[in-house]
Design a protein around this motif. Structure first.
Motif, PDB file in Angstrom:
ATOM      1  N   SER A 106      11.513   8.521  -5.368  1.00 25.21           N
ATOM      2  CA  SER A 106      11.811   9.957  -5.241  1.00 25.21           C
ATOM      3  C   SER A 106      10.521  10.763  -5.165  1.00 25.21           C
ATOM      4  CB  SER A 106      12.656  10.424  -6.431  1.00 25.21           C
ATOM      5  OG  SER A 106      13.912   9.771  -6.439  1.00 25.21           O
ATOM      6  N   LEU A 107       9.539  10.407  -5.994  1.00 31.67           N
ATOM      7  CA  LEU A 107       8.244  11.084  -5.940  1.00 31.67           C
ATOM      8  C   LEU A 107       7.534  10.795  -4.623  1.00 31.67           C
ATOM      9  CD1 LEU A 107       7.086  10.351  -9.591  1.00 31.67           C
ATOM     10  CD2 LEU A 107       7.728  12.584  -8.670  1.00 31.67           C
ATOM     11  N   THR A 108       7.621   9.554  -4.179  1.00 27.30           N
ATOM     12  CA  THR A 108       6.988   9.171  -2.913  1.00 27.30           C
ATOM     13  C   THR A 108       7.623   9.923  -1.747  1.00 27.30           C
ATOM     14  OG1 THR A 108       6.626   6.970  -3.851  1.00 27.30           O
ATOM     15  CG2 THR A 108       6.273   7.200  -1.493  1.00 27.30           C
ATOM     16  N   LEU A 109       8.926  10.108  -1.816  1.00 28.65           N
ATOM     17  CA  LEU A 109       9.640  10.860  -0.780  1.00 28.65           C
ATOM     18  C   LEU A 109       9.152  12.301  -0.727  1.00 28.65           C
ATOM     19  CD1 LEU A 109      11.961  11.130   1.296  1.00 28.65           C
ATOM     20  CD2 LEU A 109      13.489  11.564  -0.657  1.00 28.65           C
ATOM     21  N   GLY A 110       8.984  12.929  -1.893  1.00 28.38           N
ATOM     22  CA  GLY A 110       8.468  14.291  -1.920  1.00 28.38           C
ATOM     23  C   GLY A 110       7.073  14.383  -1.331  1.00 28.38           C
ATOM     24  N   PHE A 111       6.220  13.409  -1.656  1.00 26.82           N
ATOM     25  CA  PHE A 111       4.870  13.339  -1.114  1.00 26.82           C
ATOM     26  C   PHE A 111       4.931  13.190   0.407  1.00 26.82           C
ATOM     27  CE2 PHE A 111       0.740  10.576  -1.313  1.00 26.82           C
ATOM     28  CZ  PHE A 111      -0.008  11.634  -0.818  1.00 26.82           C
TER      29      PHE A 111
END
Length: 228
Positions: A106-111
């Protein structure tokens, strides 16, 4: 042309799998940005490995993001729970961190969306692994659908691709890929319970799987183990 080079976001833990995944993204011609999560894990030494790997692969942007999952606990990697040393079993081990890959992706997606990137690489593996549910291909496929539903980019029809180049590789296959890609596995860190002197313990699930991979590949293991 340089402007046509696409960016891929790599989830870079510092382990051998994420190192090989990042190198494969580079081989495919992507410009790479990497995300490493400092989740207050027991084996914090892997963060230094992630830095070394990022430098070796000439990764242009490397973010190490603090996210203290020890506040939740519930895992031998984030809580006062002993790391098993008796061998890889059939059940999900206590080294499983609750929903870790879901949180990290999820964090990687936001990045990725912030960098206008649509390709995400993660080094999950469903063959020689410890049985974590968030490494299964079904989870990755479901997350890819969620990524398109949960983002502005997906809503506008510019969907995301979650690349899992190691999904069906054995640890021996991964060791061979590291050799083919000419990257040094000694840069990576696998051990869940580091021994004094920055040595791999040699007995945790991750150490056993790493050692097994090099042995089956017939490749010299550069890992420094406390116990042989």
């Amino acid at each position: 042309m340089a402007n046509d080079i696409k960016t891929a976001i790599v989830l870079l833990s510092g382990g051998m799998d994420s190192m090989v995944s990042a190198a494969l993204a580079r081989e495919q011609g992507y410009k790479i940005a990497a995300l490493t999560i400092d989740y207050n894990q027991r084996h914090k030494i892997e963060l230094e490995s992630a830095r070394k790997i990022a430098a070796t692969l000439n990764i242009e942007e490397h973010i190490i993001m603090p996210l203290d999952l020890s506040r939740f606990g519930g895992s031998a990697l984030t809580d006062d729970i002993e790391v098993p040393k008796s061998g890889v079993g059939d059940d999900i081990p206590v080294t499983y961190v609750p929903a870790r890959n879901l949180i990290f992706l999820s964090l990687t997606l936001g990045f990725a969306e912030a960098r206008n990137a649509r390709d995400i690489f993660i080094g999950v593996n469903a063959l020689d692994y410890s049985g974590y549910p968030d490494c299964r291909p079904e989870f990755i496929e479901a997350f890819e659908r969620i990524a398109d539903l949960a983002t502005k980019a997906g809503d506008e029809g510019s969907g995301f691709s979650i690349h899992t180049p190691l999904q069906y590789m054995t640890k021996a296959d991964i060791a061979k890929e590291a050799k083919r890609l000419d990257i040094d596995p000694a840069l990576s860190w696998s051990c869940y319970d580091p021994a004094e002197g920055d040595l791999h313990c040699g007995y945790c699930d991750s150490c056993r799987l790493r050692r097994k991979g090099f042995e089956e590949a017939g490749i010299s293991d550069p890992t420094r183990y406390a116990q042989s």
